[in-house]
Motif scaffolding. Structure first.
Motif, PDB file in Angstrom:
ATOM      1  N   VAL A  48      34.150  12.226  31.536  1.00  0.00           N
ATOM      2  CA  VAL A  48      33.468  13.286  30.776  1.00  0.00           C
ATOM      3  C   VAL A  48      33.813  13.242  29.294  1.00  0.00           C
ATOM      4  CG1 VAL A  48      33.347  14.827  32.761  1.00  0.00           C
ATOM      5  CG2 VAL A  48      35.316  14.951  31.248  1.00  0.00           C
ATOM      6  N   ARG A  49      34.662  12.311  28.900  1.00  0.00           N
ATOM      7  CA  ARG A  49      35.140  12.270  27.518  1.00  0.00           C
ATOM      8  C   ARG A  49      33.998  12.138  26.511  1.00  0.00           C
ATOM      9  NH1 ARG A  49      40.140  11.001  25.529  1.00  0.00           N
ATOM     10  NH2 ARG A  49      40.865  10.373  27.605  1.00  0.00           N
ATOM     11  N   SER A  50      33.022  11.325  26.824  1.00  0.00           N
ATOM     12  CA  SER A  50      31.955  11.041  25.859  1.00  0.00           C
ATOM     13  C   SER A  50      30.912  12.156  25.751  1.00  0.00           C
ATOM     14  CB  SER A  50      31.263   9.727  26.233  1.00  0.00           C
ATOM     15  OG  SER A  50      30.640   9.843  27.505  1.00  0.00           O
ATOM     16  N   GLY A  53      31.030  17.670  22.283  1.00  0.00           N
ATOM     17  CA  GLY A  53      30.543  17.881  20.935  1.00  0.00           C
ATOM     18  C   GLY A  53      29.039  17.739  20.767  1.00  0.00           C
ATOM     19  N   PRO A  54      28.565  18.017  19.551  1.00  0.00           N
ATOM     20  CA  PRO A  54      27.117  17.962  19.292  1.00  0.00           C
ATOM     21  C   PRO A  54      26.549  16.555  19.347  1.00  0.00           C
ATOM     22  CG  PRO A  54      28.337  18.357  17.262  1.00  0.00           C
ATOM     23  CD  PRO A  54      29.319  18.469  18.377  1.00  0.00           C
ATOM     24  N   ARG A  55      27.384  15.539  19.253  1.00  0.00           N
ATOM     25  CA  ARG A  55      26.914  14.162  19.334  1.00  0.00           C
ATOM     26  C   ARG A  55      27.323  13.516  20.663  1.00  0.00           C
ATOM     27  NH1 ARG A  55      24.405  16.112  16.113  1.00  0.00           N
ATOM     28  NH2 ARG A  55      24.150  15.641  13.906  1.00  0.00           N
ATOM     29  N   GLY A  56      27.680  14.340  21.633  1.00  0.00           N
ATOM     30  CA  GLY A  56      28.085  13.830  22.936  1.00  0.00           C
ATOM     31  C   GLY A  56      26.912  13.236  23.704  1.00  0.00           C
ATOM     32  N   MET A  57      27.217  12.331  24.599  1.00  0.00           N
ATOM     33  CA  MET A  57      26.205  11.669  25.407  1.00  0.00           C
ATOM     34  C   MET A  57      25.989  12.437  26.709  1.00  0.00           C
ATOM     35  SD  MET A  57      25.562   9.191  23.391  1.00  0.00           S
ATOM     36  CE  MET A  57      24.600   8.024  24.357  1.00  0.00           C
ATOM     37  N   GLY A 464      30.560   8.674  16.142  1.00  0.00           N
ATOM     38  CA  GLY A 464      30.471   7.327  15.583  1.00  0.00           C
ATOM     39  C   GLY A 464      31.345   7.111  14.371  1.00  0.00           C
ATOM     40  N   PHE A 465      32.328   7.998  14.145  1.00  0.00           N
ATOM     41  CA  PHE A 465      33.214   7.879  12.994  1.00  0.00           C
ATOM     42  C   PHE A 465      34.534   7.244  13.413  1.00  0.00           C
ATOM     43  CE2 PHE A 465      31.108  12.144  11.757  1.00  0.00           C
ATOM     44  CZ  PHE A 465      29.952  11.480  11.402  1.00  0.00           C
ATOM     45  N   ASP A 466      35.323   6.868  12.399  1.00  0.00           N
ATOM     46  CA  ASP A 466      36.655   6.328  12.661  1.00  0.00           C
ATOM     47  C   ASP A 466      37.605   7.500  12.901  1.00  0.00           C
ATOM     48  OD1 ASP A 466      39.087   5.107  12.772  1.00  0.00           O
ATOM     49  OD2 ASP A 466      38.889   3.965  10.914  1.00  0.00           O
ATOM     50  N   VAL A 490      36.173  18.738  12.015  1.00  0.00           N
ATOM     51  CA  VAL A 490      35.369  17.524  11.904  1.00  0.00           C
ATOM     52  C   VAL A 490      33.943  17.888  11.496  1.00  0.00           C
ATOM     53  CG1 VAL A 490      34.535  15.471  13.110  1.00  0.00           C
ATOM     54  CG2 VAL A 490      36.781  16.434  13.673  1.00  0.00           C
ATOM     55  N   ASP A 491      33.409  17.172  10.525  1.00  0.00           N
ATOM     56  CA  ASP A 491      32.001  17.301  10.141  1.00  0.00           C
ATOM     57  C   ASP A 491      31.232  16.224  10.909  1.00  0.00           C
ATOM     58  OD1 ASP A 491      29.540  17.556   9.036  1.00  0.00           O
ATOM     59  OD2 ASP A 491      30.184  17.387   6.948  1.00  0.00           O
ATOM     60  N   CYS A 492      30.546  16.640  11.974  1.00  0.00           N
ATOM     61  CA  CYS A 492      29.869  15.676  12.841  1.00  0.00           C
ATOM     62  C   CYS A 492      28.555  15.173  12.253  1.00  0.00           C
ATOM     63  CB  CYS A 492      29.603  16.307  14.217  1.00  0.00           C
ATOM     64  SG  CYS A 492      31.115  16.680  15.133  1.00  0.00           S
ATOM     65  N   ASP A 493      28.053  15.810  11.208  1.00  0.00           N
ATOM     66  CA  ASP A 493      26.808  15.362  10.581  1.00  0.00           C
ATOM     67  C   ASP A 493      27.074  14.349   9.478  1.00  0.00           C
ATOM     68  OD1 ASP A 493      25.228  17.016  12.208  1.00  0.00           O
ATOM     69  OD2 ASP A 493      25.553  18.729  10.891  1.00  0.00           O
ATOM     70  N   ASN A 494      28.106  14.609   8.688  1.00  0.00           N
ATOM     71  CA  ASN A 494      28.488  13.698   7.613  1.00  0.00           C
ATOM     72  C   ASN A 494      29.936  13.287   7.845  1.00  0.00           C
ATOM     73  OD1 ASN A 494      25.978  14.300   6.047  1.00  0.00           O
ATOM     74  ND2 ASN A 494      26.952  16.322   5.894  1.00  0.00           N
ATOM     75  N   GLU A 495      30.194  12.017   7.817  1.00  0.00           N
ATOM     76  CA  GLU A 495      31.530  11.527   8.136  1.00  0.00           C
ATOM     77  C   GLU A 495      32.549  12.130   7.181  1.00  0.00           C
ATOM     78  OE1 GLU A 495      33.868   7.301   9.039  1.00  0.00           O
ATOM     79  OE2 GLU A 495      31.769   7.327   8.402  1.00  0.00           O
TER      80      GLU A 495
END
Length: 583
Positions: A48-50, A53-57, A464-466, A490-495
């Motif tokens: 379930v890790r991925s 958040g708003p960018r989760g799969m 998709g960020f470091d 964390v800003d998930c829209d802008n790295e």
């Protein structure tokens, strides 16, 4: 050979074989078993890790008959066929979080799994599990105290805006995130329509109608339910009423055939007609009393037959039978009607309900009965539209989570920043407090502080960020800027990082408190398990068939392998040490 002195039996000096458990019983124990449990929990967390958040799969689960697409942690954990007995604890805390708070079901699994992962080296080094569990509880006590200190208590004047922001934040990670401006006000309107002392979400109906666009979804300040089964004469009924009077019944309004083998003895053939007429007179008296009470709309849990349907249609009334119990209960809550089990004395005060408008409306390919303008409305309905069944089901789960969050927010005005901000602040605080403690507890506190960073780390990774750069920036911000950097996440829209409180990414404080406590309890439960015993169910394990056509013998083999049988060698990498089989 001479026997032993004292008349003692043969075999003196030899340890007799003692059979304690039934043949076929598997036991796994010791440090190896504890590490196996931790590894099993880590495997569950990875599933379930991925999704965080708003960018989760999303995950697609197929059980052979039904397809489910979801990123809701509780739904995924419920549908996963977890064989390992200890790993099921994570599924249970996820479902507990879902029923208690509604959101944060993935976070609580991640936190529990990461706590176990961080303390695993101490287990391998021989530190006693009770010492570790005591340190974990101490850590959670400290961060709960810190969470209460930093939580922001919003003023009552901001209640409506606060609830919309909380609902919008809950929807950010859902499939309908792009439509949160449509659904967040709906959710808040639905919660505000409830009795503020009860906030019973069962009184909020969520109806699903396939077809159309998601933007066709709408909110009803009242009740809406699908048209029930109808008899001949239904087409002639009036479908719209203003200032309607609503009568709710638990009475069957149709002619019933005689019971099988019923017998009526008559002495005169003319008496038969009087018996038939009596049956008709009974039903006509019931219908006449319903009309005489002044109702425009007649609803019943039980069937309303073709005779009654035509009777009501001829007199300008609307009727519906076989109404679901929950829908009828919401109608009573909205209109003020009282369900009657008899048609006698319907004219007394308080029996009939009222609503400003009743109409039968076409929604997609379905007909819906809609009650609006109810004076004592303590219920609401949300009608969801969508192009596919999977989309509508996931939308329903998303709305449920948002409703739960809004309900908790309505009862507790404290909020915290999302995006991993509060976890980073708690991690910083716990690390500082841990360095002030002497002894082994210092190691445990610092390990739990490290575990809290899994939330922002995973948010960055899923975006998709470091994660290394993001975590370094957050650690520096929280360490150097003091109170000004408390809510940076964390800003998930802008790295990068951002002030989540200023960006209105809020979560209820009670959500985080419940997540931390549930994760702590789950970790402590796992740490205290030093032996697992599986008892055989029967003398003939292969005789019974389990779910999905799997024999009991096969299920036992899977469970044995998961809890430390032959599969432990692969899980542990140590040859399955500490596993024994009693015969």
């Amino acid at each position: 050979m001479m026997g032993p002195p004292g008349g003692m039996g043969r075999g003196f000096g030899q340890q007799p074989g003692i059979i304690l458990l039934r043949e076929g019983t598997d036991t796994s124990q010791g440090k190896a078993q504890l590490i196996s449990n931790i590894n099993a929990c880590a495997a569950v967390v990875d599933s379930v890790r991925s999704t965080l958040g708003p960018r989760g799969m999303d995950k697609l689960m197929y059980d052979g008959t039904r397809v489910t697409i979801s990123n809701d942690g509780a739904t995924i954990m419920k549908l996963l066929d977890i064989v390992h007995p200890a790993a099921r604890v994570l599924a249970e805390i996820s479902m507990s979080q879902d029923s208690e708070v509604g959101d944060g079901t993935t976070s609580v699994v991640l936190l529990a799994g990461e706590m176990l992962k961080q303390v695993k080296p101490f287990v391998e080094d021989g530190l006693h599990p009770q010492t570790i569990a005591r340190g974990v509880r101490k850590a959670v006590g400290l961060i709960s105290k810190r969470l209460a200190e930093v939580a922001v208590d919003m003023p009552p004047s901001e209640r409506r805006r606060r609830l919309e922001i909380l609902a919008g934040t809950a929807l950010n990670s859902k499939l309908i995130a792009n439509y949160k401006s449509l659904f967040a006000p709906m959710v808040v309107d639905a919660v505000c329509a409830l009795d503020p002392n009860l906030l019973d979400l069962k009184l909020i109906g969520v109806k699903k109608v396939a077809g159309g666009s998601v933007t066709d979804s709408f909110f009803v300040q009242g009740v809406a339910f699908k048209k029930t089964f109808s008899y001949a004469g239904f087409e002639q009924m009036q479908k719209t009423f203003d200032d309607a009077k609503v009568l709710c019944l638990n009475v069957e309004l149709e002619l019933k055939s005689e019971k099988e083998n019923a017998e009526v003895r008559i002495s005169d053939p003319d008496d038969y007609q009087s018996i038939v007429d009596a049956e008709w007179n009974i039903i006509y008296e019931k219908l006449a009393l319903c009309v005489a009470c002044g109702a425009n709309v007649v609803l019943s849990k039980l069937p309303i037959g073709d005779l009654a349907t035509q009777y009501f249609a001829d007199r300008g009334l609307f009727c519906a039978g076989r109404v679901a119990a929950d829908d009828l209960g919401r109608v009573c809550k909205a209109t003020g009607a009282i369900v009657q089990t008899s048609v006698l004395d319907l004219t007394r005060a308080g029996v009939l309900g009222e609503c400003a408008r009743f109409e039968e409306r076409q929604v997609g390919g379905e007909r819906y009965n809609v009650f609006t303008g109810c004076p004592s409305a303590r219920t609401a309905t949300i009608v969801l539209r969508g192009g596919s069944e999977q989309f509508i089901e996931e939308s329903h789960r998303s709305i449920h989570d948002a409703l739960m969050i809004a309900k908790r927010g309505a009862g507790d005005a404290r909020v915290v920043g999302g995006g991993g901000a509060v976890e980073m602040e708690l991690s910083r605080y716990l690390r500082e407090e841990g360095l002030k403690v002497a002894g082994k507890d210092q190691l445990i506190l610092c390990a739990i502080a490290k575990a809290l960073e899994v939330i922002p780390q995973q948010l960055a990774m899923n975006s998709g960020f470091d994660p290394t750069d993001i975590l370094n920036a957050l650690r520096r911000k929280h360490a150097e800027d003091g109170d000004e950097g408390v809510w940076f996440g964390v800003d998930c829209d802008n790295e990068g990082i951002q002030d989540t409180m200023a960006k209105e990414i809020w979560e209820p404080a009670i959500n985080k408190i419940n997540s931390l406590l549930a994760a702590c309890e789950a970790a402590c439960v796992i740490l205290k398990i030093d032996e697992t015993v599986r008892n055989p169910r029967s003398q003939d394990p292969g005789s019974a068939q389990g779910a999905g056509g799997v024999t009991t013998q096969q299920q036992h083999a899977r469970t044995s392998q998961a809890m430390g049988g032959r599969g432990m060698a692969g899980m542990m990498g140590r040859g399955g040490r500490g596993v024994r089989r009693l015969k």
